[in-house]
Scaffold this active site. Structure first.
Site, PDB file in Angstrom:
ATOM      1  N   LYS A   1      17.309 -25.689  -7.043  1.00 36.86           N
ATOM      2  CA  LYS A   1      16.408 -26.644  -6.377  1.00 36.86           C
ATOM      3  C   LYS A   1      16.058 -26.202  -4.967  1.00 36.86           C
ATOM      4  O   LYS A   1      14.909 -26.239  -4.572  1.00 36.86           O
ATOM      5  CB  LYS A   1      17.054 -28.037  -6.260  1.00 36.86           C
TER       6      LYS A   1
ATOM      7  N   ARG B   1      20.285 -39.261  -5.951  1.00 36.92           N
ATOM      8  CA  ARG B   1      21.405 -38.647  -6.668  1.00 36.92           C
ATOM      9  C   ARG B   1      22.017 -39.629  -7.671  1.00 36.92           C
ATOM     10  O   ARG B   1      22.879 -39.247  -8.441  1.00 36.92           O
ATOM     11  CB  ARG B   1      22.481 -38.345  -5.673  1.00 36.92           C
TER      12      ARG B   1
ATOM     13  N   ARG C   1      26.596 -17.389  -4.447  1.00 34.48           N
ATOM     14  CA  ARG C   1      25.627 -17.810  -3.443  1.00 34.48           C
ATOM     15  C   ARG C   1      26.156 -17.572  -2.024  1.00 34.48           C
ATOM     16  O   ARG C   1      27.323 -17.830  -1.739  1.00 34.48           O
ATOM     17  CB  ARG C   1      25.377 -19.306  -3.665  1.00 34.48           C
TER      18      ARG C   1
ATOM     19  N   ARG D   1      29.393 -21.485   1.127  1.00 32.31           N
ATOM     20  CA  ARG D   1      29.672 -22.898   1.377  1.00 32.31           C
ATOM     21  C   ARG D   1      30.973 -23.279   0.697  1.00 32.31           C
ATOM     22  O   ARG D   1      31.222 -22.859  -0.430  1.00 32.31           O
ATOM     23  CB  ARG D   1      28.535 -23.757   0.804  1.00 32.31           C
TER      24      ARG D   1
ATOM     25  N   ARG E   1      31.541 -31.002  -8.835  1.00 33.80           N
ATOM     26  CA  ARG E   1      30.162 -31.411  -8.558  1.00 33.80           C
ATOM     27  C   ARG E   1      29.380 -31.574  -9.867  1.00 33.80           C
ATOM     28  O   ARG E   1      28.545 -32.466  -9.992  1.00 33.80           O
ATOM     29  CB  ARG E   1      29.480 -30.389  -7.647  1.00 33.80           C
TER      30      ARG E   1
HETATM   31  P1  AMP Z   1      23.457 -30.316  -1.962  1.00 29.93           P
HETATM   32  O1  AMP Z   1      23.218 -29.375  -0.819  1.00 29.93           O
HETATM   33  O2  AMP Z   1      22.222 -31.077  -2.356  1.00 29.93           O
HETATM   34  O3  AMP Z   1      24.114 -29.664  -3.146  1.00 29.93           O
HETATM   35  O4  AMP Z   1      24.478 -31.452  -1.423  1.00 29.93           O
HETATM   36  C1  AMP Z   1      25.748 -31.114  -0.935  1.00 29.93           C
HETATM   37  C2  AMP Z   1      26.618 -32.359  -0.806  1.00 29.93           C
HETATM   38  O5  AMP Z   1      25.976 -33.293   0.092  1.00 29.93           O
HETATM   39  C3  AMP Z   1      26.830 -33.150  -2.082  1.00 29.93           C
HETATM   40  O6  AMP Z   1      27.879 -32.629  -2.888  1.00 29.93           O
HETATM   41  C4  AMP Z   1      27.151 -34.533  -1.520  1.00 29.93           C
HETATM   42  O7  AMP Z   1      28.463 -34.585  -0.993  1.00 29.93           O
HETATM   43  C5  AMP Z   1      26.202 -34.632  -0.337  1.00 29.93           C
HETATM   44  N1  AMP Z   1      24.882 -35.211  -0.709  1.00 29.93           N
HETATM   45  C6  AMP Z   1      23.655 -34.598  -0.673  1.00 29.93           C
HETATM   46  N2  AMP Z   1      22.680 -35.441  -1.068  1.00 29.93           N
HETATM   47  C7  AMP Z   1      23.306 -36.609  -1.369  1.00 29.93           C
HETATM   48  C8  AMP Z   1      22.860 -37.867  -1.863  1.00 29.93           C
HETATM   49  N3  AMP Z   1      21.556 -38.081  -2.149  1.00 29.93           N
HETATM   50  N4  AMP Z   1      23.781 -38.843  -2.041  1.00 29.93           N
HETATM   51  C9  AMP Z   1      25.079 -38.654  -1.771  1.00 29.93           C
HETATM   52  N5  AMP Z   1      25.581 -37.495  -1.336  1.00 29.93           N
HETATM   53  C10 AMP Z   1      24.718 -36.470  -1.133  1.00 29.93           C
END
Ligand code: AMP
Length: 211
Positions: free
Chosen positions: A13, A88, A123, A156, A167
């Site tokens: 994404k 989410r 990554r 990360r 996740r």
């Molecule tokens: P991402 O970079 O989108 O994979 O997000 C990394 C982490 O940020 C996730 O595992 C969550 O802990 C938090 N996070 C990102 N977006 C959301 C969301 N919409 N709702 C809740 N937690 C989020």
């Protein structure tokens, strides 16, 4: 154009959102990036969410929706934006209409899960300029160093294998219901995320321009 990208962690994404952002000239807004920014800036909020994010759990809805609403008030969002990582769960999807009205299109990037762990554990991100790499599929010219700004690349913490598995579990429980939610509204488009990066971008652009 108000666009939402949905897909499991590692579906690409972020990579695709950056490419679409350049093509359509609208900002890429990643709630993960907005939250990580708080951690890097060591704000009170950042301290509160560090452990939650490191363990791959979702940050409370209210925190994320507040931070997103603030970001969407900025001038660069007037012509539209690409949301990556939000909504989410179903509650966020329902609440999103209070923030942005109805989205124009929702793209679901579908990827076989067996490739996900390999993709995510390889990554590497640049903590300074945000450029993303993969040690196998999209390596930097010099190993461990960002091509764009010369900073040391990092993995990360939430891309480590056990966290990736957590996740994915969280994703299945909470994100899948929003696919049905947008499907029923007739604004969901499915695109395969299994090919190479260029191919997927072309497919996304075609879907967005045709649909
Ligand atoms: P991402 O970079 O989108 O994979 O997000 C990394 C982490 O940020 C996730 O595992 C969550 O802990 C938090 N996070 C990102 N977006 C959301 C969301 N919409 N709702 C809740 N937690 C989020």
């Amino acid at each position: 154009m108000k666009l939402i990208l949905i897909g499991c962690p590692g579906a690409g994404k972020g990579t695709q959102a950056k490419r679409l952002s350049k093509h359509f000239n609208i900002p890429h807004i990643s709630t993960g990036d907005l939250l990580r920014e708080q951690i890097e800036l060591k704000t009170e909020l950042g301290k509160k969410i560090t452990n939650i994010m490191d363990s791959g759990q979702l940050v409370p809805d209210e925190i994320v929706s507040n931070i997103l609403s603030e970001r969407l008030k900025r001038d660069d969002c007037k012509k539209g934006y690409i949301l990556d990582g939000y909504p989410r769960n179903l509650r966020q999807a329902e609440g999103l209409s209070d923030i942005i009205g109805e989205a124009d299109k929702v793209i679901f990037i579908e990827v076989n899960e067996d490739v996900i762990v390999e993709r995510m554990s390889g990554r590497r991100d640049c903590p300074k300029c945000g450029q993303m790499y993969h040690i196998k599929h999209n390596p930097s010219k010099v190993s461990g160093v960002c091509d764009e700004c010369g900073s040391a690349l990092i993995q990360r913490k939430d891309d480590e294998e056990d966290t990736v598995k957590n996740r994915l579990r969280v994703y299945h429980e909470t994100t899948m219901p929003i696919i049905n939610y947008y499907d029923k509204k007739g604004i969901l488009f499915r695109v395969s995320g299994n090919g190479d990066i260029e191919e997927i971008t072309s497919c996304l652009i075609k879907t967005l321009e045709e649909a």
